[in-house]
Design an enzyme around this catalytic site. Sequence first.
Site, PDB file in Angstrom:
ATOM      1  N   GLU A  69       9.519   2.210  26.674  1.00  0.00           N
ATOM      2  CA  GLU A  69       8.170   2.702  26.963  1.00  0.00           C
ATOM      3  C   GLU A  69       7.610   3.550  25.835  1.00  0.00           C
ATOM      4  OE1 GLU A  69       7.375   5.046  30.541  1.00  0.00           O
ATOM      5  OE2 GLU A  69       5.252   4.862  30.060  1.00  0.00           O
ATOM      6  N   ASP A  87      12.917   2.421  30.483  1.00  0.00           N
ATOM      7  CA  ASP A  87      12.042   3.565  30.715  1.00  0.00           C
ATOM      8  C   ASP A  87      12.942   4.795  30.788  1.00  0.00           C
ATOM      9  OD1 ASP A  87      10.169   5.403  31.346  1.00  0.00           O
ATOM     10  OD2 ASP A  87       9.190   4.199  32.898  1.00  0.00           O
ATOM     11  N   ILE A  89      12.338   7.927  31.275  1.00  0.00           N
ATOM     12  CA  ILE A  89      12.013   8.679  32.492  1.00  0.00           C
ATOM     13  C   ILE A  89      10.849   7.965  33.167  1.00  0.00           C
ATOM     14  CG2 ILE A  89      11.176  10.846  33.477  1.00  0.00           C
ATOM     15  CD1 ILE A  89      12.634  12.356  31.378  1.00  0.00           C
ATOM     16  N   ASP A  90      11.118   7.369  34.313  1.00  0.00           N
ATOM     17  CA  ASP A  90      10.038   6.773  35.101  1.00  0.00           C
ATOM     18  C   ASP A  90       9.631   7.804  36.147  1.00  0.00           C
ATOM     19  OD1 ASP A  90       8.437   4.340  35.897  1.00  0.00           O
ATOM     20  OD2 ASP A  90       9.370   4.909  37.783  1.00  0.00           O
ATOM     21  N   THR A  92       7.272  10.435  35.001  1.00  0.00           N
ATOM     22  CA  THR A  92       7.225  11.618  34.124  1.00  0.00           C
ATOM     23  C   THR A  92       6.401  12.749  34.747  1.00  0.00           C
ATOM     24  OG1 THR A  92       7.504  10.236  32.190  1.00  0.00           O
ATOM     25  CG2 THR A  92       6.596  12.412  31.802  1.00  0.00           C
ATOM     26  N   ASP A 214       8.600  -0.243  33.869  1.00  0.00           N
ATOM     27  CA  ASP A 214       8.561   0.315  35.225  1.00  0.00           C
ATOM     28  C   ASP A 214       9.358  -0.552  36.212  1.00  0.00           C
ATOM     29  OD1 ASP A 214       6.706   2.346  34.473  1.00  0.00           O
ATOM     30  OD2 ASP A 214       5.021   0.983  34.770  1.00  0.00           O
TER      31      ASP A 214
HETATM   32  P1  2AM Z   1       5.788   6.515  34.155  1.00  0.00           P
HETATM   33  O1  2AM Z   1       6.005   7.770  34.903  1.00  0.00           O
HETATM   34  O2  2AM Z   1       7.000   6.071  33.404  1.00  0.00           O
HETATM   35  O3  2AM Z   1       4.566   6.574  33.290  1.00  0.00           O
HETATM   36  C1  2AM Z   1       3.380   5.855  39.302  1.00  0.00           C
HETATM   37  O4  2AM Z   1       2.536   6.587  38.495  1.00  0.00           O
HETATM   38  C2  2AM Z   1       4.190   4.833  38.533  1.00  0.00           C
HETATM   39  O5  2AM Z   1       3.352   4.027  37.688  1.00  0.00           O
HETATM   40  C3  2AM Z   1       5.234   5.400  37.615  1.00  0.00           C
HETATM   41  O6  2AM Z   1       6.324   4.524  37.676  1.00  0.00           O
HETATM   42  C4  2AM Z   1       4.595   5.419  36.253  1.00  0.00           C
HETATM   43  O7  2AM Z   1       5.538   5.314  35.207  1.00  0.00           O
HETATM   44  C5  2AM Z   1       3.753   4.158  36.337  1.00  0.00           C
HETATM   45  N1  2AM Z   1       2.542   4.215  35.522  1.00  0.00           N
HETATM   46  C6  2AM Z   1       1.742   5.288  35.355  1.00  0.00           C
HETATM   47  N2  2AM Z   1       0.673   4.964  34.595  1.00  0.00           N
HETATM   48  C7  2AM Z   1       0.810   3.651  34.286  1.00  0.00           C
HETATM   49  C8  2AM Z   1       0.030   2.722  33.523  1.00  0.00           C
HETATM   50  N3  2AM Z   1      -1.114   3.089  32.941  1.00  0.00           N
HETATM   51  N4  2AM Z   1       0.480   1.459  33.398  1.00  0.00           N
HETATM   52  C9  2AM Z   1       1.636   1.082  33.992  1.00  0.00           C
HETATM   53  N5  2AM Z   1       2.413   1.900  34.732  1.00  0.00           N
HETATM   54  C10 2AM Z   1       2.008   3.170  34.884  1.00  0.00           C
HETATM   55 CA    CA Z   2       8.240   6.642  31.498  1.00  0.00          CA
END
Ligand code: 2AM
Ligand code: CA
Length: 262
Positions: A69, A87, A89-90, A92, A214
């Site tokens: 990511e 990823d 940290i999923d 964040t 994700d």
């Molecule tokens: P992340 O924390 O690694 O960014 C809920 O917000 C979920 O959607 C989380 O798994 C987050 O991953 C992901 N996410 C957030 N913004 C995103 C985006 N613009 N495109 C794809 N996934 C997203």
């Molecule tokens: Ca992430």
Amino acid sequence: MTNWTKIDQTVKRWIQEAGTNIRASFTSSLTIQAKSNPNDLVTNVDQETERFFIENIRSEFPEHRILGEEGQGDRVQSLDGVIWIIDPIDGTMNFVHQQRNFAVSIGIYENGIGQLGYIYDIVHDELYHARKGHGAWMNDTPLPKLEKAPVETAILGISATWLINNRHFNQEKLVQLAKDVRGTRSYGSAALELAYVASGRLDGYITMRNAPWDFAGGKMIVEEAGGIVSTIDGGEIDMLSVNPVFAAAPGLHQDILKKYLT
Ligand code: 2AM
Ligand code: CA
């Protein structure tokens, strides 16, 4: 021939080490930056954790490619060979605000087919993992095969974002679905929500926008637990693009598709 047993043992060791480092970061201050928008966050821990995996993979498995990511891996434009989709940290935003409800997520694909998947909930020390054709586990406990679940008793993972006017999907049918199920939940980590579908804590999960990192680990784990993962219209997920993702127990997946998504 790829030695999946060796890779599996190695990843599990690295994930534990990454978990120890991430846990230690709770007591130090974070450097937080915004990426595509003010709510799209990245911290030094995301970047350091991604770097940790990339350096280890490059040294142990130099022929493998990495899609991460935070962009420190390779520019992956085809699914040929072995690809690690990471990823660090999923969730964040949860990591920053709550210090819980986030996970390390890794999917390892060979020529587009998922072979190994990992989602590590560091705070609860729960490692969800799967190996193609061998099943799925939470830590050392095998996950039972998912059974058919009716809509009326289902708990559905869905963010409020998709139940209000949005540019990805007409929300009306989803609002009806949210009314018809027993309950809805939103955890803010796609990886954890997929792990919960695999382990039966949720019966389904719907999102309109997920990137490969994700869902790469979670897709594998849900499928090995007997669940179904598709796009919102029942199609195949493209492992190299942003997709709408719909994961659910069998039966429930067909029922929701037919009644609420098409
Ligand atoms: P992340 O924390 O690694 O960014 C809920 O917000 C979920 O959607 C989380 O798994 C987050 O991953 C992901 N996410 C957030 N913004 C995103 C985006 N613009 N495109 C794809 N996934 C997203
Ligand atoms: Ca992430």
